[in-house]
Design a protein around this motif. Structure first.
Motif, PDB file in Angstrom:
ATOM      1  N   SER A  13       0.841  -1.192   0.000  1.00 59.57           N
ATOM      2  CA  SER A  13       0.000   0.000   0.000  1.00 59.57           C
ATOM      3  C   SER A  13       0.878   1.243   0.000  1.00 59.57           C
ATOM      4  O   SER A  13       1.942   1.278   0.620  1.00 59.57           O
ATOM      5  CB  SER A  13      -0.920   0.004   1.218  1.00 59.57           C
ATOM      6  OG  SER A  13      -0.167   0.108   2.396  1.00 59.57           O
ATOM      7  N   SER A  14       0.416   2.252  -0.688  1.00 58.57           N
ATOM      8  CA  SER A  14       1.253   3.445  -0.887  1.00 58.57           C
ATOM      9  C   SER A  14       1.487   4.202   0.409  1.00 58.57           C
ATOM     10  O   SER A  14       2.583   4.714   0.639  1.00 58.57           O
ATOM     11  CB  SER A  14       0.623   4.354  -1.941  1.00 58.57           C
ATOM     12  OG  SER A  14      -0.623   4.826  -1.485  1.00 58.57           O
ATOM     13  N   TRP A  15       0.496   4.274   1.283  1.00 60.19           N
ATOM     14  CA  TRP A  15       0.695   5.046   2.514  1.00 60.19           C
ATOM     15  C   TRP A  15       1.639   4.336   3.471  1.00 60.19           C
ATOM     16  O   TRP A  15       2.418   4.999   4.172  1.00 60.19           O
ATOM     17  CB  TRP A  15      -0.632   5.390   3.176  1.00 60.19           C
ATOM     18  CG  TRP A  15      -1.433   4.216   3.638  1.00 60.19           C
ATOM     19  CD1 TRP A  15      -2.305   3.481   2.911  1.00 60.19           C
ATOM     20  CD2 TRP A  15      -1.416   3.650   4.947  1.00 60.19           C
ATOM     21  NE1 TRP A  15      -2.829   2.474   3.682  1.00 60.19           N
ATOM     22  CE2 TRP A  15      -2.309   2.561   4.933  1.00 60.19           C
ATOM     23  CE3 TRP A  15      -0.744   3.957   6.116  1.00 60.19           C
ATOM     24  CZ2 TRP A  15      -2.527   1.774   6.061  1.00 60.19           C
ATOM     25  CZ3 TRP A  15      -0.973   3.169   7.237  1.00 60.19           C
ATOM     26  CH2 TRP A  15      -1.856   2.104   7.194  1.00 60.19           C
TER      27      TRP A  15
ATOM     28  N   ARG B 268       5.113   4.979   2.080  1.00 56.26           N
ATOM     29  CA  ARG B 268       5.519   6.352   2.377  1.00 56.26           C
ATOM     30  C   ARG B 268       5.979   6.484   3.830  1.00 56.26           C
ATOM     31  O   ARG B 268       6.983   7.156   4.113  1.00 56.26           O
ATOM     32  CB  ARG B 268       4.359   7.294   2.103  1.00 56.26           C
ATOM     33  CG  ARG B 268       4.724   8.757   2.223  1.00 56.26           C
ATOM     34  CD  ARG B 268       3.566   9.660   1.858  1.00 56.26           C
ATOM     35  NE  ARG B 268       3.102   9.396   0.508  1.00 56.26           N
ATOM     36  CZ  ARG B 268       1.815   9.335   0.166  1.00 56.26           C
ATOM     37  NH1 ARG B 268       0.882   9.523   1.061  1.00 56.26           N
ATOM     38  NH2 ARG B 268       1.475   9.097  -1.080  1.00 56.26           N
TER      39      ARG B 268
END
Length: 64
Positions: free
Chosen positions: A32-34, A37
């Motif tokens: 997942s991108s979050w 990050r």
């Protein structure tokens, strides 16, 4: 005594499975991108890691 033994056994078995499937877990977490990050931001907050990364990406004085 039985409760403590059960706790140690459970922690050990969870540790074993985390170690055995560590790469699958990392792929799931960073999928997942979050989460990616957050992981990159927390790793780049360490000064030594950030300095090495910036030297390798943007170049710098070579250590030959």
């Amino acid at each position: 005594m039985s409760r403590m033994l059960t706790s140690i056994l459970m922690i050990g078995s969870i540790g074993y499975f985390v170690f055995r499937f560590r790469y699958r877990l990392i792929n799931v977490l960073l999928g997942s991108s979050w989460m990616r990050r957050i992981a990159v931001g927390s790793i780049m907050s360490f000064p030594g890691v950030k300095r090495k990364m910036m030297q390798s990406v943007f170049g710098g004085p070579s250590e030959w």
